[in-house]
Design a protein around this motif. Structure first.
Motif, PDB file in Angstrom:
ATOM      1  N   LEU A  33       0.833 -35.574  -5.296  1.00  0.00           N
ATOM      2  CA  LEU A  33       0.335 -34.657  -4.425  1.00  0.00           C
ATOM      3  C   LEU A  33       1.054 -33.383  -4.902  1.00  0.00           C
ATOM      4  O   LEU A  33       0.388 -32.119  -4.747  1.00  0.00           O
ATOM      5  N   GLU A  34       2.269 -33.262  -5.346  1.00  0.00           N
ATOM      6  CA  GLU A  34       2.899 -32.178  -5.741  1.00  0.00           C
ATOM      7  C   GLU A  34       2.049 -31.295  -6.767  1.00  0.00           C
ATOM      8  O   GLU A  34       1.771 -30.221  -6.687  1.00  0.00           O
ATOM      9  N   ALA A  35       1.621 -32.313  -7.675  1.00  0.00           N
ATOM     10  CA  ALA A  35       0.907 -31.675  -8.690  1.00  0.00           C
ATOM     11  C   ALA A  35      -0.275 -31.147  -8.286  1.00  0.00           C
ATOM     12  O   ALA A  35      -0.870 -30.229  -8.944  1.00  0.00           O
ATOM     13  N   MET A  36      -1.395 -31.857  -7.357  1.00  0.00           N
ATOM     14  CA  MET A  36      -2.169 -31.455  -6.849  1.00  0.00           C
ATOM     15  C   MET A  36      -2.219 -29.981  -5.987  1.00  0.00           C
ATOM     16  O   MET A  36      -2.905 -29.178  -6.222  1.00  0.00           O
ATOM     17  N   HIS A  37      -1.396 -29.763  -5.447  1.00  0.00           N
ATOM     18  CA  HIS A  37      -0.821 -28.428  -4.757  1.00  0.00           C
ATOM     19  C   HIS A  37      -0.624 -27.299  -5.872  1.00  0.00           C
ATOM     20  O   HIS A  37      -1.164 -26.417  -5.746  1.00  0.00           O
ATOM     21  N   ARG A  38       0.030 -27.750  -6.991  1.00  0.00           N
ATOM     22  CA  ARG A  38      -0.041 -26.692  -8.107  1.00  0.00           C
ATOM     23  C   ARG A  38      -1.202 -26.386  -8.690  1.00  0.00           C
ATOM     24  O   ARG A  38      -1.503 -25.462  -8.979  1.00  0.00           O
ATOM     25  N   GLU A  39      -2.087 -27.340  -8.559  1.00  0.00           N
ATOM     26  CA  GLU A  39      -3.562 -27.193  -9.210  1.00  0.00           C
ATOM     27  C   GLU A  39      -4.143 -26.139  -8.344  1.00  0.00           C
ATOM     28  O   GLU A  39      -4.955 -25.392  -8.769  1.00  0.00           O
ATOM     29  N   ILE A  40      -4.100 -26.372  -6.995  1.00  0.00           N
ATOM     30  CA  ILE A  40      -4.907 -25.720  -6.015  1.00  0.00           C
ATOM     31  C   ILE A  40      -4.411 -24.189  -6.160  1.00  0.00           C
ATOM     32  O   ILE A  40      -5.188 -23.395  -6.343  1.00  0.00           O
ATOM     33  N   GLU A  41      -2.914 -23.677  -6.486  1.00  0.00           N
ATOM     34  CA  GLU A  41      -2.507 -22.551  -6.625  1.00  0.00           C
ATOM     35  C   GLU A  41      -3.181 -22.005  -7.929  1.00  0.00           C
ATOM     36  O   GLU A  41      -3.549 -20.910  -8.110  1.00  0.00           O
ATOM     37  N   LEU A  42      -2.973 -22.960  -8.952  1.00  0.00           N
ATOM     38  CA  LEU A  42      -3.813 -22.226 -10.288  1.00  0.00           C
ATOM     39  C   LEU A  42      -5.314 -21.798 -10.106  1.00  0.00           C
ATOM     40  O   LEU A  42      -5.576 -21.088 -10.714  1.00  0.00           O
ATOM     41  N   ARG A  43      -5.930 -22.692  -9.319  1.00  0.00           N
ATOM     42  CA  ARG A  43      -7.329 -22.414  -9.219  1.00  0.00           C
ATOM     43  C   ARG A  43      -7.395 -21.473  -8.059  1.00  0.00           C
ATOM     44  O   ARG A  43      -8.748 -21.274  -7.641  1.00  0.00           O
ATOM     45  N   ALA A  44      -6.631 -20.852  -7.462  1.00  0.00           N
ATOM     46  CA  ALA A  44      -6.691 -20.188  -6.212  1.00  0.00           C
ATOM     47  C   ALA A  44      -7.831 -18.809  -6.380  1.00  0.00           C
ATOM     48  O   ALA A  44      -7.969 -18.207  -7.585  1.00  0.00           O
ATOM     49  N   GLY A  45      -8.716 -18.841  -5.464  1.00  0.00           N
ATOM     50  CA  GLY A  45      -9.894 -17.842  -5.308  1.00  0.00           C
ATOM     51  C   GLY A  45     -10.740 -17.987  -6.401  1.00  0.00           C
ATOM     52  O   GLY A  45     -11.832 -17.040  -6.433  1.00  0.00           O
ATOM     53  N   LEU A  46     -11.020 -19.104  -7.138  1.00  0.00           N
ATOM     54  CA  LEU A  46     -11.893 -19.263  -7.858  1.00  0.00           C
ATOM     55  C   LEU A  46     -13.471 -19.290  -7.317  1.00  0.00           C
ATOM     56  O   LEU A  46     -14.326 -19.140  -7.975  1.00  0.00           O
ATOM     57  N   LEU A  47     -13.439 -19.589  -5.812  1.00  0.00           N
ATOM     58  CA  LEU A  47     -14.627 -19.633  -5.215  1.00  0.00           C
ATOM     59  C   LEU A  47     -14.348 -18.592  -3.978  1.00  0.00           C
ATOM     60  O   LEU A  47     -13.521 -18.271  -3.531  1.00  0.00           O
ATOM     61  N   PRO A  48     -15.911 -17.730  -4.026  1.00  0.00           N
ATOM     62  CA  PRO A  48     -15.574 -16.666  -2.886  1.00  0.00           C
ATOM     63  C   PRO A  48     -15.322 -17.232  -1.601  1.00  0.00           C
ATOM     64  O   PRO A  48     -14.857 -16.554  -0.625  1.00  0.00           O
ATOM     65  N   GLU A  49     -16.075 -18.249  -1.260  1.00  0.00           N
ATOM     66  CA  GLU A  49     -15.931 -18.862   0.025  1.00  0.00           C
ATOM     67  C   GLU A  49     -16.228 -20.523   0.023  1.00  0.00           C
ATOM     68  O   GLU A  49     -16.999 -20.658  -0.526  1.00  0.00           O
ATOM     69  N   VAL A  50     -15.391 -21.239   0.753  1.00  0.00           N
ATOM     70  CA  VAL A  50     -15.664 -22.480   0.679  1.00  0.00           C
ATOM     71  C   VAL A  50     -16.138 -23.007   2.068  1.00  0.00           C
ATOM     72  O   VAL A  50     -15.680 -22.821   3.221  1.00  0.00           O
TER      73      VAL A  50
END
Lengths: 380, 595
Positions: A33-50
């Protein structure tokens, strides 16, 4: 309707037919889960709106409420979530008692997709599922009482234990429930699954495509008679309840995938995370994505468009096709169809496709052989 | 001339010829050890991989014995029954032969037939017992076999090992002391034997020859007697590891000639080179025009590649004159070529070279032999494609080529081999015990029964301890019929076969079963039938595909599924259409794999 998919790669036990990426060992869950949180950070903002968030797996209902909630908070922090963002959780009936459902509702899960597969216990045992039929009925009753607005259930047909009578009873049972959405899959024997091994060893009969075709037709007729929409090859809904998340896949919308083996699509590129929990964690915890990328050529995009659209009831429309692939795309598609007609015979093609001035879609008979028909129209 | 020794090596495949040859090259410093690839003589990658020599080669070594310098010309020979004519010409260029026998395996059929060729040509035979380092070596027993065969004394046999280098000195000394120097006449007009040719993309065809009489100089005006073609000897020279131009190649020596020849067909192995203005009265005996024995259709996998295939075949023919081809067309396969080969190995080699050197993927049809069909109008038709066999109503008789086959094996396998050969319509002609445990069986067999899988069967029946050699013995009448295959009532010409009447039923049944396995289910039912004329003798059916649809197609499935469907579409493109049935390429070659 851009969406984010989170892959939770854990299961209590392995269903005999499943080839999705999962592990039955939970002891490194925190790290993952920690790794998934890191991934979310790394992909931050890649979509304009979710607009849609989907927890899939694996079995995401194995995560605690706190763990799910933390992931949602993390998404909220790193992405702009639409006001009406819909959050779906895939869940198994044995994880959904009344209290759990209450808690899930409280952390913001609005839609549940419940893996029921069959309402017959002997089938569930044969599949190596971890729940029992009565748990399935109970959790739906509870979910409705607690106030989930949208419920989907999954059913499977076309396996040796499923007589036509049992299949009819499964369909009728589903139709009697207060659900809005139904996903039905023909049992598929994937390589490197227990099922494929059992068949090779002669311990289980091979799937019989005559039975699968017949039961698929039974389903289509029953759902239509009940007033449901058959809006995608394997998906049915009451009017207005199409899966928002899955529909975005079929509309070539952008989506992100988070977690091992998850796929993302940001036109014209697709990426997929490594399907290995240990390697995924190692890489992300060191601050690097663990992905492979592929660039989709115009032909790739066209073929994917054709494939996903022809699987939907709306099919391909001239206007949308031309908007995406140029003004000659429609006549070119028709000439491919003409070629297919010359190979297969015009009667066979006429019974498979429904063609109007401005739309092309598959008929009920066409859906039985959708892969053959779609491949025939591909750009090589 | 007294210092020249021309010798070849006679050995069975795997008996270590090339490795031992490498040791000779090293020992005479012809090749530097550091620059040496394993098996220097085998030029083509294919040869090195298969461990056999496909083409022959030649190389000159310098060697000093007791203070006197000698020139040793090693003329390497191909090691497979398909190329026995080429072997005979290489042998004809030599005065001596090293007979290499594997100390663990003993004498094999191929060795014996080549040995007899060498003895007939009057060559001095130096027997060598190779692979003495092997734990399974049985030197005494194999020595007995050699003594029985050539009547030498036991001490004349040189123990050797290409691996350890044992015996290399003794072999070189024996070549000098025992092989006679060539006996030509330097004062007679030029007479040179062509024993091989190679293709070079810059220089054209390079012919290798041995000067029997006279000598050849640069810019001599020469004539190749069998083809009648005339050339200027632009460059002549010696064959070291590379070519080395020299002004003259003298009597008894071996060399090469470059004269602007573009096509291998102009240079025939066994032909005689002479001078235009001072010709030899008689060509060297033994020349034959090599005739193909086995025929098969070769078709491009993608029909649009026909021209490219033509170009590739043409280029292959430049350096392989034994390949013949002519265009043909098939309803099922489109445009392709009917090709003639020396044998099955030759066919496989051509197929592999097309793939490796020209990047062509091809469909090869079931190989067949050449038949003589006699019709009621008194004509004899040569039939090289089963579909050309005249209608039974017009047919008086059909003849097929027969061979005399020699099989040498251990006595324990005789029973198995007898049943194999008799099952293939063979007639046992002779059975000789070479030693108490080694038997030579001689059969007359229809060539058609040998062209595919016979050799594999023989090997498996005898656990690898049988060797096989054959030569053609002419045509004989047989009860042959044409078996046609129908897919949804449409004849598939590329699957037709000429077959003995008594075996047609079984064959037809097996083909139908095999096709049922290989043709994927389609959207309609497919009937597969085998028939002779209008009479159907076997049938199978493939039921229609009822359901073909991927259940799940979500985020992660989309690209995977697209790729699968693209592959499916590409695969279909490569299939052949018969009526509306798509037939995969393997189906056309499946018949090769029928038991």
């Amino acid at each position: 309707m851009a969406g984010i998919y989170l892959h939770i790669p854990f299961c209590k036990k392995a269903c005999h037919y499943c080839d999705f990426h999962f592990s039955t060992s939970l002891h490194y869950k925190d790290q993952l889960l920690e790794a998934m949180h890191r991934e979310i950070e790394l992909r931050a903002g890649l979509l304009p709106e979710v607009h849609t968030i989907y927890f899939g797996g694996g079995t995401p209902s194995l995560l605690t409420d706190a763990e799910l909630s933390t992931l949602l908070q993390s998404l909220n922090k790193h992405f702009k979530l639409a006001n009406d963002v819909q959050v779906t959780l895939e869940a198994n009936p044995d994880d959904l008692n009344f209290d759990r459902l209450m808690a899930l509702k409280a952390i913001g899960i609005q839609r549940l997709s419940i893996g029921i597969q069959s309402f017959h216990n002997e089938d569930l045992i044969w599949m190596n599922r971890s729940h029992q039929a009565k748990q399935a009925l109970q959790c739906i009753e509870d979910a409705v009482e607690i106030g989930f607005d949208e419920l989907n259930i999954d059913l499977i047909f076309g396996y040796p234990l499923l007589s036509d009578e049992k299949w009819t009873s499964n369909i009728q049972q589903a139709l009697s429930l207060p659900i809005q959405h139904l996903s039905c899959y023909s049992m598929t024997v994937e390589d490197r699954t227990a099922l494929s091994y059992q068949i090779k060893k002669g311990q289980t009969a091979a799937m019989e495509d005559g039975q699968a075709a017949r039961q698929y037709l039974m389903l289509m007729e029953a759902m239509e008679a009940a007033g449901w929409e058959h809006y995608e090859i394997s998906n049915y809904c009451k009017p207005g309840f199409q899966s928002r998340h899955n529909t975005s896949y079929w509309q070539s919308e952008a989506y992100l995938g988070i977690g091992p083996s998850a796929h993302g699509y940001l036109n014209p590129e697709r990426y997929w995370n490594i399907a290995n929990n240990a390697k995924y964690m190692e890489s992300l915890l060191a601050g690097n994505l663990a992905e492979e990328r592929e660039y989709l050529s115009e032909d790739d995009q066209y073929n994917e468009y054709l494939m996903t659209r022809l699987r939907t009831s709306a099919g391909i429309t001239k206007a949308d096709l031309e908007k995406r692939f140029g003004s000659d795309a429609w006549p070119l598609l028709l000439s491919e169809l003409e070629l297919y007609r010359s190979e297969l015979g015009s009667e066979a093609v006429a019974s498979a496709f429904s063609l109007t001035e401005s739309t092309l879609s598959l008929t009920r008979a066409g859906k039985l052989l959708a892969d053959s028909h779609i491949a025939a129209l591909f750009r090589a | 001339m007294e210092h020249i020794r021309n010798f070849c090596i006679i050995a069975h495949i795997d008996h270590g010829k090339s490795t031992l040859a490498d040791r000779l090259l090293e020992h005479t410093r012809t090749v530097d050890t550091r620059n040496m690839k394993a098996q220097t003589l085998d030029d083509m990658d294919l040869e090195r991989e298969r461990g056999i020599t496909i083409k022959s080669h030649a190389i000159k070594m310098q060697y000093t014995l007791e203070g006197k310098p000698y020139v040793l010309n090693l003329i390497d020979t191909p090691g497979h029954v398909d190329f026995s004519y080429e072997v005979s010409r290489s042998i004809a260029a030599c005065e001596g032969a090293l007979l290499i026998v594997d100390a663990a395996q003993g004498i094999q059929a191929q060795t014996i037939s080549n040995l007899y060729l060498a003895i007939d040509q009057g060559l001095e035979i130096i027997p060598i017992l190779n692979k003495m380092d092997l734990p399974g070596a049985m030197p005494e027993e194999v020595k007995d076999q050699i003594v029985d065969l050539i009547g030498c004394s036991r001490d004349e046999i040189i123990p050797a090992s290409g691996k350890t280098g044992l015996g290399v000195d003794a072999i070189l000394e024996a070549i000098v002391n025992r092989v006679p120097a060539p006996k030509g006449d330097p004062n007679k007009p030029l007479k040179a034997l062509i024993f091989d040719s190679v293709f070079n993309s810059y220089r054209g065809i390079i012919a290798y020859f041995k000067v029997v009489d006279g000598s050849i100089k640069t810019h001599d005006e020469v004539k190749f007697m069998a083809t009648g073609r005339k050339y200027d000897a632009e460059e002549i020279g010696a064959l070291l590891l590379d070519r080395k131009p020299t002004p003259e190649v003298k009597t008894g020596d071996v060399g090469y000639i470059i004269s602007g020849i573009k096509e291998a067909r102009e240079v025939k192995v066994g032909d005689t080179i002479t001078l235009i203005n001072n010709p030899t009265p008689e060509p060297i005996k033994g020349f034959e025009d090599v005739k193909p024995m086995v025929f098969a259709g070769i078709y491009p996998v993608d029909t649009e590649d026909f021209e490219e295939l033509r170009e590739s075949m043409y280029k292959l023919q430049l350096n392989d004159a034994s390949l013949v081809f002519e265009p043909e067309s098939s309803v099922a396969l489109g445009f392709g070529f009917r090709c003639g080969f020396l044998g099955m190995l030759h066919m496989e080699i051509i197929q592999e070279r097309l793939e490796r050197e020209f990047n062509m993927t091809v469909i090869t049809t079931v190989p067949n032999v050449s038949y003589n069909a006699y019709t009621t109008d008194g004509e004899m038709n040569i039939v090289r494609n089963p579909t050309d066999l005249p209608d039974p109503s017009k047919l008086i008789k059909v003849e097929e080529p027969y061979i005399s086959a020699s099989i040498i094996t251990s006595s324990e396998f005789v029973g198995n081999i007898l049943s194999l050969c008799i099952g293939r319509r063979g007639m046992l002609k002779n059975q000789t015990y070479l030693t108490p445990t080694r038997v030579e069986l001689t059969f007359d067999l229809p060539l058609a029964e040998v062209v595919f899988d016979f050799y594999d069967k023989l090997k498996s029946l005898s656990k690898g301890y049988a060797s096989f050699d054959y030569h053609p013995i002419g045509y004989q009448e047989s009860k042959l019929v044409k078996l046609d295959i129908f897919i949804n009532k449409q004849p598939v010409d590329a699957l037709s076969a000429v077959i003995h009447r008594d075996r047609a039923y079984e064959w037809g049944k097996k083909i139908c079963e095999k096709l049922k396995e290989l043709i994927p289910r389609q959207q309609f039912e497919i009937a597969i039938q085998a028939g002779i004329g209008a009479k159907i003798i076997a049938r199978e059916s493939i039921s229609a595909l009822r359901k073909d649809v991927t259940a799940k197609c979500y985020g992660g499935d989309i690209s995977r599924k697209r790729k699968l469907l693209e592959k499916q579409k590409k695969g279909k493109k490569r299939m052949r259409q018969v009526g509306n049935v798509e037939i995969p390429q393997q189906a056309f070659m499946a018949v090769l794999k029928i038991d």
